[in-house]
Design a protein around this motif. Structure first.
Motif, PDB file in Angstrom:
ATOM      1  N   GLY A  38      -7.004  59.659  63.647  1.00  0.00           N
ATOM      2  CA  GLY A  38      -6.026  59.416  64.714  1.00  0.00           C
ATOM      3  C   GLY A  38      -5.100  58.263  64.367  1.00  0.00           C
ATOM      4  N   GLN A  39      -5.645  57.240  63.725  1.00  0.00           N
ATOM      5  CA  GLN A  39      -4.835  56.100  63.305  1.00  0.00           C
ATOM      6  C   GLN A  39      -3.809  56.521  62.248  1.00  0.00           C
ATOM      7  N   VAL A  40      -4.216  57.430  61.363  1.00  0.00           N
ATOM      8  CA  VAL A  40      -3.294  57.926  60.336  1.00  0.00           C
ATOM      9  C   VAL A  40      -2.116  58.642  61.002  1.00  0.00           C
ATOM     10  N   TYR A  41      -2.405  59.572  61.921  1.00  0.00           N
ATOM     11  CA  TYR A  41      -1.328  60.344  62.547  1.00  0.00           C
ATOM     12  C   TYR A  41      -0.469  59.488  63.480  1.00  0.00           C
ATOM     13  N   THR A  42      -1.060  58.518  64.143  1.00  0.00           N
ATOM     14  CA  THR A  42      -0.275  57.605  64.979  1.00  0.00           C
ATOM     15  C   THR A  42       0.681  56.799  64.107  1.00  0.00           C
ATOM     16  N   THR A  43       0.181  56.317  62.976  1.00  0.00           N
ATOM     17  CA  THR A  43       1.019  55.544  62.062  1.00  0.00           C
ATOM     18  C   THR A  43       2.118  56.423  61.477  1.00  0.00           C
ATOM     19  N   LEU A  44       1.782  57.651  61.108  1.00  0.00           N
ATOM     20  CA  LEU A  44       2.803  58.570  60.592  1.00  0.00           C
ATOM     21  C   LEU A  44       3.901  58.811  61.628  1.00  0.00           C
ATOM     22  N   SER A  45       3.521  58.951  62.893  1.00  0.00           N
ATOM     23  CA  SER A  45       4.526  59.149  63.958  1.00  0.00           C
ATOM     24  C   SER A  45       5.471  57.957  64.043  1.00  0.00           C
ATOM     25  N   ARG A  46       4.924  56.755  63.951  1.00  0.00           N
ATOM     26  CA  ARG A  46       5.769  55.559  64.004  1.00  0.00           C
ATOM     27  C   ARG A  46       6.669  55.474  62.776  1.00  0.00           C
ATOM     28  N   LEU A  47       6.103  55.793  61.614  1.00  0.00           N
ATOM     29  CA  LEU A  47       6.903  55.770  60.388  1.00  0.00           C
ATOM     30  C   LEU A  47       8.046  56.778  60.460  1.00  0.00           C
ATOM     31  N   GLU A  48       7.763  57.949  61.038  1.00  0.00           N
ATOM     32  CA  GLU A  48       8.796  58.968  61.191  1.00  0.00           C
ATOM     33  C   GLU A  48       9.859  58.494  62.188  1.00  0.00           C
ATOM     34  N   ARG A  49       9.427  57.911  63.288  1.00  0.00           N
ATOM     35  CA  ARG A  49      10.361  57.378  64.290  1.00  0.00           C
ATOM     36  C   ARG A  49      11.278  56.321  63.663  1.00  0.00           C
ATOM     37  N   ASP A  50      10.712  55.487  62.784  1.00  0.00           N
ATOM     38  CA  ASP A  50      11.476  54.419  62.136  1.00  0.00           C
ATOM     39  C   ASP A  50      12.218  54.906  60.891  1.00  0.00           C
ATOM     40  N   GLU A  51      12.165  56.220  60.645  1.00  0.00           N
ATOM     41  CA  GLU A  51      12.847  56.873  59.526  1.00  0.00           C
ATOM     42  C   GLU A  51      12.394  56.360  58.162  1.00  0.00           C
ATOM     43  N   LEU A  52      11.125  55.983  58.073  1.00  0.00           N
ATOM     44  CA  LEU A  52      10.555  55.549  56.797  1.00  0.00           C
ATOM     45  C   LEU A  52       9.867  56.713  56.087  1.00  0.00           C
ATOM     46  N   VAL A  53       9.520  57.760  56.850  1.00  0.00           N
ATOM     47  CA  VAL A  53       8.987  59.002  56.286  1.00  0.00           C
ATOM     48  C   VAL A  53       9.647  60.154  57.028  1.00  0.00           C
ATOM     49  N   ARG A  54       9.558  61.348  56.452  1.00  0.00           N
ATOM     50  CA  ARG A  54      10.065  62.536  57.146  1.00  0.00           C
ATOM     51  C   ARG A  54       9.000  63.625  57.024  1.00  0.00           C
ATOM     52  N   ALA A  55       8.853  64.369  58.100  1.00  0.00           N
ATOM     53  CA  ALA A  55       7.904  65.486  58.116  1.00  0.00           C
ATOM     54  C   ALA A  55       8.533  66.664  57.395  1.00  0.00           C
ATOM     55  N   LEU A  56       7.717  67.335  56.614  1.00  0.00           N
ATOM     56  CA  LEU A  56       8.159  68.535  55.903  1.00  0.00           C
ATOM     57  C   LEU A  56       7.726  69.758  56.702  1.00  0.00           C
ATOM     58  N   PRO A  57       8.285  70.927  56.409  1.00  0.00           N
ATOM     59  CA  PRO A  57       7.834  72.142  57.111  1.00  0.00           C
ATOM     60  C   PRO A  57       6.349  72.376  56.848  1.00  0.00           C
ATOM     61  N   GLU A  58       5.706  73.018  57.811  1.00  0.00           N
ATOM     62  CA  GLU A  58       4.273  73.313  57.664  1.00  0.00           C
ATOM     63  C   GLU A  58       4.030  74.139  56.424  1.00  0.00           C
ATOM     64  N   GLY A  59       2.910  73.836  55.749  1.00  0.00           N
ATOM     65  CA  GLY A  59       2.534  74.590  54.556  1.00  0.00           C
ATOM     66  C   GLY A  59       1.757  75.836  54.925  1.00  0.00           C
ATOM     67  N   GLU A  60       1.225  76.497  53.914  1.00  0.00           N
ATOM     68  CA  GLU A  60       0.487  77.748  54.121  1.00  0.00           C
ATOM     69  C   GLU A  60      -0.736  77.558  55.018  1.00  0.00           C
ATOM     70  N   GLY A  61      -1.395  76.436  54.883  1.00  0.00           N
ATOM     71  CA  GLY A  61      -2.594  76.194  55.683  1.00  0.00           C
ATOM     72  C   GLY A  61      -2.305  75.622  57.054  1.00  0.00           C
ATOM     73  N   GLY A  62      -1.018  75.541  57.422  1.00  0.00           N
ATOM     74  CA  GLY A  62      -0.670  74.994  58.730  1.00  0.00           C
ATOM     75  C   GLY A  62      -0.594  73.475  58.729  1.00  0.00           C
ATOM     76  N   GLN A  63      -0.749  72.875  57.561  1.00  0.00           N
ATOM     77  CA  GLN A  63      -0.693  71.413  57.468  1.00  0.00           C
ATOM     78  C   GLN A  63       0.756  70.960  57.330  1.00  0.00           C
ATOM     79  N   ARG A  64       1.081  69.887  58.019  1.00  0.00           N
ATOM     80  CA  ARG A  64       2.431  69.317  57.912  1.00  0.00           C
ATOM     81  C   ARG A  64       2.337  68.091  57.015  1.00  0.00           C
ATOM     82  N   ALA A  71      14.661  54.655  52.964  1.00  0.00           N
ATOM     83  CA  ALA A  71      14.366  53.460  53.771  1.00  0.00           C
ATOM     84  C   ALA A  71      12.896  53.072  53.630  1.00  0.00           C
ATOM     85  N   GLY A  72      12.033  54.080  53.528  1.00  0.00           N
ATOM     86  CA  GLY A  72      10.611  53.816  53.327  1.00  0.00           C
ATOM     87  C   GLY A  72      10.354  53.158  51.982  1.00  0.00           C
TER      88      GLY A  72
END
Length: 192
Positions: A38-64, A71-72
């Motif tokens: 949960g800490q990993v995904y919460t941190t990823l959400s903040r990083l995405e909000r701050d434009e330091l990371v970007r989410a890619l389209p879901e892969g074959e296994g449904g993983q994003r 900037a990251g």
């Protein structure tokens, strides 16, 4: 180290999804800093909000998966270039605990010291055993983390020795117990 910067450093290797990041983080720290997913995904959400990371389209296994942005990379480079100051580190619970033990009525500060010394020595022995088992050259990151933990444990033992010597040197001497004055013999006892 912040989880934020740890995840950015891992994403610099290439895109990863949350569980991969968690496993890579724990592997990089030799399992000394377990992360809650949960800490990993919460941190990823903040990083995405701050434009330091970007989410890619879901892969074959449904993983994003996520990837680091320009900037990251700039944030990560700044973090690596900035020294860690003593003020940035968490408070030292042991030092606070000992200070409170010294000032709390009924607490035996020497017993607190001895309990900690025993635990620290056990930890030091375990770390030494771990170090003797990890000899592969590819384990350099883990060996450096392990060396850091060894040095910290050794420093803690030295500090505990110093505390114990200070307690012996500066502890208030026990209050003197008043002694009743000797009775002088009475006139009757002196005549006999």
């Amino acid at each position: 180290m912040s989880v934020k910067h740890g995840l950015l450093a891992l994403l610099e290797r290439g895109p990863m999804y949350g569980y991969q990041l968690r496993a890579a983080f724990e592997e990089s720290t030799g399992g000394t800093w377990p992360l809650n997913i949960g800490q990993v995904y919460t941190t990823l959400s903040r990083l995405e909000r701050d434009e330091l990371v970007r989410a890619l389209p879901e892969g074959e296994g449904g993983q994003r998966s996520y990837e680091i942005t320009g900037a990251g990379r700039a944030e990560l480079a700044l973090w690596f270039a900035t020294p860690v100051s003593r003020g940035d580190r968490p408070r030292d619970e042991l030092a606070i605990k000992l200070a409170l033990a010294l000032t709390t009525p009924g607490v035996d500060a020497r017993a607190v010291l001895q309990t900690q010394r025993t635990a620290t020595m056990r930890g030091l022995q375990e770390l030494t055993r771990l170090k003797s088992r990890s000899a592969a050259p590819g384990d350099l990151a883990w060996r450096l983390v392990l060396d850091s933990m060894l040095f910290q444990a050794e420093a803690e033992v030295r500090w505990l020795d110093h505390c114990e010597a200070s307690l012996s040197r500066y502890a208030a001497p026990p209050e003197p117990v008043p002694v009743a004055p000797e009775e002088e013999p009475s006139e009757e006892g002196a005549r006999r």
